[in-house]
Design an enzyme around this catalytic site. Sequence first.
Site, PDB file in Angstrom:
ATOM      1  N   HIS A   6      -2.670  33.797  -9.045  1.00  0.00           N
ATOM      2  CA  HIS A   6      -3.900  33.034  -9.227  1.00  0.00           C
ATOM      3  C   HIS A   6      -5.092  33.960  -9.471  1.00  0.00           C
ATOM      4  O   HIS A   6      -5.944  33.689 -10.293  1.00  0.00           O
ATOM      5  CB  HIS A   6      -4.126  32.169  -7.989  1.00  0.00           C
ATOM      6  CG  HIS A   6      -5.164  31.122  -8.164  1.00  0.00           C
ATOM      7  ND1 HIS A   6      -4.897  29.928  -8.783  1.00  0.00           N
ATOM      8  CD2 HIS A   6      -6.464  31.087  -7.813  1.00  0.00           C
ATOM      9  CE1 HIS A   6      -5.991  29.200  -8.792  1.00  0.00           C
ATOM     10  NE2 HIS A   6      -6.960  29.878  -8.222  1.00  0.00           N
ATOM     11  N   HIS A  45      -7.032  22.752 -10.426  1.00  0.00           N
ATOM     12  CA  HIS A  45      -6.839  22.594  -8.986  1.00  0.00           C
ATOM     13  C   HIS A  45      -5.585  21.763  -8.781  1.00  0.00           C
ATOM     14  O   HIS A  45      -5.604  20.731  -8.105  1.00  0.00           O
ATOM     15  CB  HIS A  45      -8.077  21.994  -8.330  1.00  0.00           C
ATOM     16  CG  HIS A  45      -8.565  22.802  -7.184  1.00  0.00           C
ATOM     17  ND1 HIS A  45      -9.150  22.281  -6.069  1.00  0.00           N
ATOM     18  CD2 HIS A  45      -8.536  24.140  -6.969  1.00  0.00           C
ATOM     19  CE1 HIS A  45      -9.467  23.248  -5.232  1.00  0.00           C
ATOM     20  NE2 HIS A  45      -9.108  24.385  -5.756  1.00  0.00           N
TER      21      HIS A  45
END
Lengths: 731, 229
Positions: A43, A89
């Site tokens: 990430h 998200h």
Amino acid sequence: MTKQYPNDLMGLSHEEYDMAVGIMGRTPNHLELGIFSVMWSEHCSYKSSKKWLKTLPTKAPWVICGPGENAGVIDIGDGQAAIFKMESHNHPSFIEPYQGAATGVGGILRDVFTMGARPVANMNALRFGSPDHPKTRHLVAGVVRGIGGYGNCVGVPTVGGEVNFHPSYNGNILVNAMTVGVARTDKIFYSAAAGIGNSVVYVGSKTGRDGIHGATMASAEFTDDSEEKRPTVQVGDPFTEKLLIEACLELMETDVIVAIQDMGAAGLTSSSFEMASKGGMGIELELDRVPMRETGMTPYELMLSESQERMLMILKPGEEHVAEAIFRKWELDFAIIGRLTDTGRMVLKWNGEVAGDLPIDPLALAAPEYDRPWVPTPPPAPLGDVPAPKDYAAALKTLMSCPDVASRRWIWEQYDHLVMNDTMQRPGGDAAVVRVADMKKALAITTDCTPRYCYADPVQGGRQAVAETWRNLNSVGARPLAITDNMNFGNPQRPEIMGQFVGCIQGMAEACRALDYPVVSGNVSLYNETNGKGILPTPAIGGVGLLDDLDHMATVALKRAGDVLILIGAVENHHGGHLGQSLYLREVLGREEGPPPPVVLAAERRDGDFVREQIRAGRVDTCHDLSDGGLAIAVAEMALGGNLGATIQVPADTPAHAWLFGEDQGRYLLAVPEQAEAAILIDARKADVPAIVIGTVGGNDLTATGYYTISLPELRHAHEDWLPAYMAAPR
Amino acid sequence: MTTAVIVFPGSNRDRDMCLALERATGQKPLRIWHQDTALPKADLLVLPGGFSYGDYLRCGAMAAHSPIMREVKAAAARGVPVLAVCNGFQIATEAGLLPGALITNSGLKFICRNVSLRVETSNSRFTRGYNAGQVVSYPVAHNDGNYVVNADTLKRLEDQDRVAFRYSDDAGVVTPETNLNGSTANIAGVLNEARNVLGMMPHPENATDPQLGRPDGGPLFAAMLEAMA
């Protein structure tokens, strides 16, 4: 002697752990290991994707700042800049849809106002599982409520987006949120720390224990027990965000900020490392000074918490009181938690004792970069015969009411899309149009991707995603300027998934180059897999364009009876349209087969430029690009938009179903007054742009002569009723 | 002529309201911070929309107790006109400036769209630019706009001609089907007894710019200013 590894490597591989020990010159302690883990997570480090992201074009004369900062920045004239980015998200939204989606909106807003922009528009790109899957309804409801709950409260309009349903997202929904802001070009703020001895200042909310290791969670596949990961999901407070926006923008009017960065994924760790690394500085933090939500928190928790609504700033020496007064006025926390040093190290202190001491550049810059093995996606088998429908009217209604085409009104009426009083085109058109406050110009914004094309042929799908945003911007009359990309894929350690990624990037890069349409920001979300099953490859693209003159803008709604419908752009062969991977094939015949329609970039550019210039010249005010469902769906949407019927003629030498429902790319439908028709056709011929008259506007029905006539109310029911009825059904 | 918009932390249509007032008056309104304890002399006070204090308690409940609201109430009692829109309407009911309460929409969802409203009375400084029975279209954007009053209060509101707007269809017909959010008797806006306070959920300030659609809110702003002049 076999090497000893700690029991919990916090997501690091053995090789990565060895690298960490090498960088430290000793065994990292628990706090330090946690920092390595998040900094080197997929990430935060883009370790699987970096090699390929570098191949995307990122430059143009109007690009002020490309990828690498909090968001991309482009020049929109008059000393103004548009600042924007899209971010995923996904993992948190599946685990806890309301908070996951809400904090996705909050995070992307911060990326934009951190750079000095007032956010003026939110967008989103959502993917859910099959409507029949037992969790889908709950996830749609929660995500929509979360996006609305956050955006409505902060007072930034949510002006549009896109939604798809497909079984491949059953275990991994996608929630991609985009924010666009407007700043002055001489007031753009960056994150590189500077000035030895300068204060490191923490503002916003207090730090709690939420979201610890969120970035690590977002870098792993899901298994059946993923819902147990709920504590890694952050909790949003849009009220504090609203105060933070106002306080930061007020502070930015002064001259005291050296650098500023929001605390997003990996919280204080990544924000402090990034600021120090970009500025070539060291940093010393006194973690006991961090405002804390509860007692008993540890340095490890403080460094890894992903509590929301927090920012880190470097202020000019002696000016701290200016900032403090503003943040106190807005009732936000303000704390000087450290200072910049020249050591190149991050020293973390806890009540005076050193709790962690790490070298900054070796850790930030030596993040692993993998050249993951990949295999190209094999070309899909050619499509055999595609039968015509027995009942064309029924087929049209099926398409207009299918989950991927049905009206999204149920969703966007839950978003405040009007606050700020600049929404020139509300949701439901080709692109949202948001006026630049007090100006005659506007930004056009769209998000697009067709994952089923990307799955069948990643290169064509990558091209198509970029080209579709470009078309949507042209369709309102805007000059497309740049994109942000949100790359959502499965597990990159599987060569076929990596092959999808590589193919999509290749196609995107080709389209960006051909259209002069660079990438200025983006985000990668990998490991969207559950129990080894990946999602359809989904490179969601957010496009931003500029309308110089609001008096020359087009919308999809038909406006005048008697107008002539002109189709711009060619079908692949003039005998019929392209039905491979079409919605007709999937929704009417139940087949997901064949190659997707090719995107011919030279024709794309030529025809799109033509359409935009016709709108900008004031000749055309009604335009729709042809996409899902093809020509028949485009005409239907234009008719419903204007509550005015239309009649089209199917050419005699053509299979009608392919002509009506084929999804050939690079096409637009215009509705123009009869007296303007000849001039437009002549101009088109001069520019070598395919243009044919296919019908006229008028009446209360939609007709394809010889194939169907449907009344507008009947069509409207088909289009409007599906989503509300689906959401109202018992859970 | 001076107008003043009260800004609470979490107000988010204060800017929209200021733009509409500036369009109507040619002058920038004053912006009054919620912690101020004195009001400047103003000919019109506005409580704007938003999510004051986040509205984590009942909507408007915190704002109703902020320092500036004592002054707003005193000014209203002296006859200073007060326009209270959306969150402002919620604050006004919580502060006792208007009767009733605003609870969650009957559909349990936030609603943002244009709605048709029937003007119920032209007998006020806010609505005299319209004819009673006229239909106007304003946007709404709220989660808690379900206006609730008891039967006695409703009777009083109706007897005193204090209902300003009702949710209707395009032709001005008021039915349960046109009731946007479950409000008692479709009420979208009400006046206080002295007729100097108007509370309403729809946003006239978002219906004043011809570039954005029908500027149906224009006559409301024009009427307020005419009354002040």
